[in-house]
Scaffold this motif. Structure first.
Motif, PDB file in Angstrom:
ATOM      1  N   ILE A 123       0.883  -1.252  -0.002  1.00 28.28           N
ATOM      2  CA  ILE A 123      -0.072   0.000  -0.018  1.00 28.28           C
ATOM      3  C   ILE A 123       0.731   1.461  -0.029  1.00 28.28           C
ATOM      4  O   ILE A 123       1.816   1.433   0.798  1.00 28.28           O
ATOM      5  N   CYS A 124       0.528   2.007  -1.155  1.00 27.12           N
ATOM      6  CA  CYS A 124       1.301   3.341  -1.218  1.00 27.12           C
ATOM      7  C   CYS A 124       0.412   4.651  -0.894  1.00 27.12           C
ATOM      8  O   CYS A 124      -0.387   4.989  -1.450  1.00 27.12           O
TER       9      CYS A 124
ATOM     10  N   ALA B 136       0.640  -8.391  -9.155  1.00 20.56           N
ATOM     11  CA  ALA B 136      -0.119  -9.242  -9.966  1.00 20.56           C
ATOM     12  C   ALA B 136      -1.382  -8.706 -10.276  1.00 20.56           C
ATOM     13  O   ALA B 136      -2.244  -9.095 -10.984  1.00 20.56           O
ATOM     14  N   PHE B 137      -1.585  -7.289  -9.557  1.00 24.88           N
ATOM     15  CA  PHE B 137      -2.725  -6.532  -9.816  1.00 24.88           C
ATOM     16  C   PHE B 137      -2.341  -5.171  -9.110  1.00 24.88           C
ATOM     17  O   PHE B 137      -1.702  -5.248  -8.339  1.00 24.88           O
TER      18      PHE B 137
ATOM     19  N   ALA C  47      -0.082  -5.971 -18.898  1.00 22.03           N
ATOM     20  CA  ALA C  47      -0.210  -5.120 -17.766  1.00 22.03           C
ATOM     21  C   ALA C  47      -0.981  -5.932 -16.686  1.00 22.03           C
ATOM     22  O   ALA C  47      -1.939  -6.568 -16.768  1.00 22.03           O
ATOM     23  N   PRO C  48      -0.690  -5.591 -15.493  1.00 26.68           N
ATOM     24  CA  PRO C  48      -1.479  -6.089 -14.583  1.00 26.68           C
ATOM     25  C   PRO C  48      -3.245  -5.799 -14.300  1.00 26.68           C
ATOM     26  O   PRO C  48      -3.227  -4.557 -14.668  1.00 26.68           O
ATOM     27  N   PRO C  49      -3.925  -6.653 -14.130  1.00 26.71           N
ATOM     28  CA  PRO C  49      -5.307  -6.272 -14.029  1.00 26.71           C
ATOM     29  C   PRO C  49      -5.456  -5.106 -12.956  1.00 26.71           C
ATOM     30  O   PRO C  49      -4.828  -4.935 -11.946  1.00 26.71           O
ATOM     31  N   ALA C  50      -6.509  -3.943 -13.169  1.00 28.31           N
ATOM     32  CA  ALA C  50      -6.687  -2.943 -12.442  1.00 28.31           C
ATOM     33  C   ALA C  50      -8.054  -2.691 -11.678  1.00 28.31           C
ATOM     34  O   ALA C  50      -8.831  -3.002 -12.714  1.00 28.31           O
ATOM     35  N   PHE C  51      -8.065  -2.143 -10.599  1.00 26.20           N
ATOM     36  CA  PHE C  51      -9.315  -1.783 -10.066  1.00 26.20           C
ATOM     37  C   PHE C  51      -9.200  -0.154 -10.045  1.00 26.20           C
ATOM     38  O   PHE C  51      -8.152   0.138  -9.287  1.00 26.20           O
TER      39      PHE C  51
ATOM     40  N   ILE D  97       0.886 -10.992  -5.021  1.00 25.12           N
ATOM     41  CA  ILE D  97       1.196  -9.584  -4.579  1.00 25.12           C
ATOM     42  C   ILE D  97       0.784  -8.501  -5.439  1.00 25.12           C
ATOM     43  O   ILE D  97       1.345  -8.217  -6.268  1.00 25.12           O
ATOM     44  N   GLY D  98      -0.203  -7.590  -4.933  1.00 25.85           N
ATOM     45  CA  GLY D  98      -0.861  -6.462  -5.490  1.00 25.85           C
ATOM     46  C   GLY D  98      -0.123  -5.353  -5.107  1.00 25.85           C
ATOM     47  O   GLY D  98       0.671  -5.410  -4.309  1.00 25.85           O
ATOM     48  N   LEU D  99      -0.354  -4.101  -5.791  1.00 27.94           N
ATOM     49  CA  LEU D  99       0.148  -3.038  -5.423  1.00 27.94           C
ATOM     50  C   LEU D  99      -1.018  -1.886  -5.410  1.00 27.94           C
ATOM     51  O   LEU D  99      -1.805  -1.755  -6.572  1.00 27.94           O
ATOM     52  N   MET D 100      -1.053  -1.252  -4.246  1.00 26.59           N
ATOM     53  CA  MET D 100      -2.336  -0.249  -4.015  1.00 26.59           C
ATOM     54  C   MET D 100      -1.728   1.166  -4.028  1.00 26.59           C
ATOM     55  O   MET D 100      -0.780   1.416  -3.014  1.00 26.59           O
ATOM     56  N   GLY D 101      -2.304   2.216  -4.372  1.00 32.37           N
ATOM     57  CA  GLY D 101      -1.856   3.517  -4.337  1.00 32.37           C
ATOM     58  C   GLY D 101      -3.158   4.645  -4.033  1.00 32.37           C
ATOM     59  O   GLY D 101      -4.131   4.238  -4.833  1.00 32.37           O
ATOM     60  N   PHE D 102      -2.992   5.479  -3.155  1.00 28.62           N
ATOM     61  CA  PHE D 102      -3.924   6.468  -3.002  1.00 28.62           C
ATOM     62  C   PHE D 102      -3.396   7.998  -3.216  1.00 28.62           C
ATOM     63  O   PHE D 102      -2.280   8.224  -3.014  1.00 28.62           O
ATOM     64  N   SER D 103      -3.890   8.657  -4.352  1.00 27.65           N
ATOM     65  CA  SER D 103      -3.402   9.871  -4.559  1.00 27.65           C
ATOM     66  C   SER D 103      -2.269   9.891  -5.223  1.00 27.65           C
ATOM     67  O   SER D 103      -1.758   9.274  -6.205  1.00 27.65           O
ATOM     68  N   ALA D 104      -1.192  10.472  -4.419  1.00 25.28           N
ATOM     69  CA  ALA D 104       0.162  10.503  -4.915  1.00 25.28           C
ATOM     70  C   ALA D 104       0.830   9.200  -4.745  1.00 25.28           C
ATOM     71  O   ALA D 104       1.691   8.938  -5.823  1.00 25.28           O
ATOM     72  N   GLY D 105       0.292   8.345  -4.001  1.00 23.17           N
ATOM     73  CA  GLY D 105       0.826   7.326  -4.009  1.00 23.17           C
ATOM     74  C   GLY D 105      -0.036   6.234  -5.344  1.00 23.17           C
ATOM     75  O   GLY D 105       0.640   5.303  -5.749  1.00 23.17           O
ATOM     76  N   GLY D 106      -0.927   6.669  -5.850  1.00 20.96           N
ATOM     77  CA  GLY D 106      -1.412   6.129  -6.751  1.00 20.96           C
ATOM     78  C   GLY D 106      -0.325   6.413  -8.063  1.00 20.96           C
ATOM     79  O   GLY D 106      -0.271   5.848  -9.092  1.00 20.96           O
TER      80      GLY D 106
END
Length: 289
Positions: A77-78, A190-191, A210-214, A152-161
């Protein structure tokens, strides 16, 4: 309210926090001696607790789910904060709590901040480097932490996105010749999960692998709903699985929706849970058909 119901209400209100507090956690620096080229700053103290700044020795804090719930999945999580700071509670620890309750190991990344006071860092260089290193470090610990390296996924909010975008679409291959064995591992997620991401790092096109995205944002968010639309169109053109939620109201920084005014925003984490379930992320063979 009857006393028995009142007691149940307060237990229910604080149960997620209680469960989160009981879960194991640990903190690791991304590089044992400090970030490459900035080792001399490794011992400089960070500032703040809710809003973190002065990050010179980037790290991950790993929150493990209860053993009886753990399903082998993990998410890095970013948090956001405009690259000035990190909103570590609402966009770090709260989502970690959400994932832990789903049986997912949650890893909160403290990345270097290019817009902090007198910062020597660059977003597209150092924050991205931290995200890639975090993915590799987590993958290197997969067996020890009982997680699936392929989930293992990667998540970001705002600047973390923005940091998530920079790490998700380029430079994530392994480096077989690296002297550090961690860097020999791939960093590709992984996403990805992007929550009102900023405009930086959005690629002109999406590769077919590319990894699947939400994707989620509020339409009235003038900064961070356009990147969602741009990414959605690019994903559709590439034929890569994507799900996007653009809510009419909610503006920016609605976080995990816990304090949102609008019911649709409060319910967005359930949409994410649905997507992860449909994706079979909680099982040993993630796939979207």
């Amino acid at each position: 309210m009857p006393a028995k119901l009142k007691t149940c209400f307060f237990i229910g209100l604080f149960l997620p926090q209680f469960l989160f507090a009981q879960s194991d956690s640990l903190t690791l620096h991304l590089w044992p001696q400090g970030a490459p080229g900035f080792e001399a700053r490794a011992n400089e103290p960070e500032k703040g607790d809710v809003y973190i700044s002065n990050i010179h020795n980037p790290s991950i804090t790993v929150y493990f789910p209860p053993k009886e719930k753990a399903n082998g999945a993990a998410v890095v999580i970013c948090p956001g904060g405009g690259h000035h700071m990190l909103v570590i509670n609402s966009e770090g620890r709260d989502p970690a709590r959400y994932f832990n309750n789903l049986g997912v190991t949650a890893i909160v990344l403290k990345y270097r901040l290019a817009r902090d006071t007198n910062s020597p860092y660059q977003i597209a260089v150092h924050a991205k480097q931290d995200a890639l290193r975090a993915m590799r470090l987590v993958r290197s610990k997969a067996a020890q932490w009982h997680i699936d390296p392929n989930r293992i996924g990667l998540m970001g909010f705002s600047a973390g996105g923005e940091v998530t975008n920079m790490a998700a679409f380029q430079d994530y291959q392994s480096q077989p010749a690296a002297t550090d064995p961690v860097d020999r591992l791939p960093a590709k997620p992984a996403f990805i999960i992007l929550v009102y991401p900023g405009p930086l790092g959005v690629p002109d096109s999406i590769p077919p692998d590319a990894p699947p995205a939400f994707l989620v944002a509020a339409n009235e968010d003038v900064c961070c709903s356009p990147p969602i639309i741009q990414l959605l169109l690019a994903y559709r053109k590439a034929g890569v699985p994507v799900e996007a939620h653009v809510y009419a109201k909610g503006n920016h920084a609605f976080n995990m929706g816990y304090h949102a005014v609008f019911q649709s925003i409060r319910a967005w984490p359930q949409r994410l849970t649905d997507w992860l379930t449909d994706y079979h992320f909680f099982t040993s063979a993630p796939s979207i058909k």
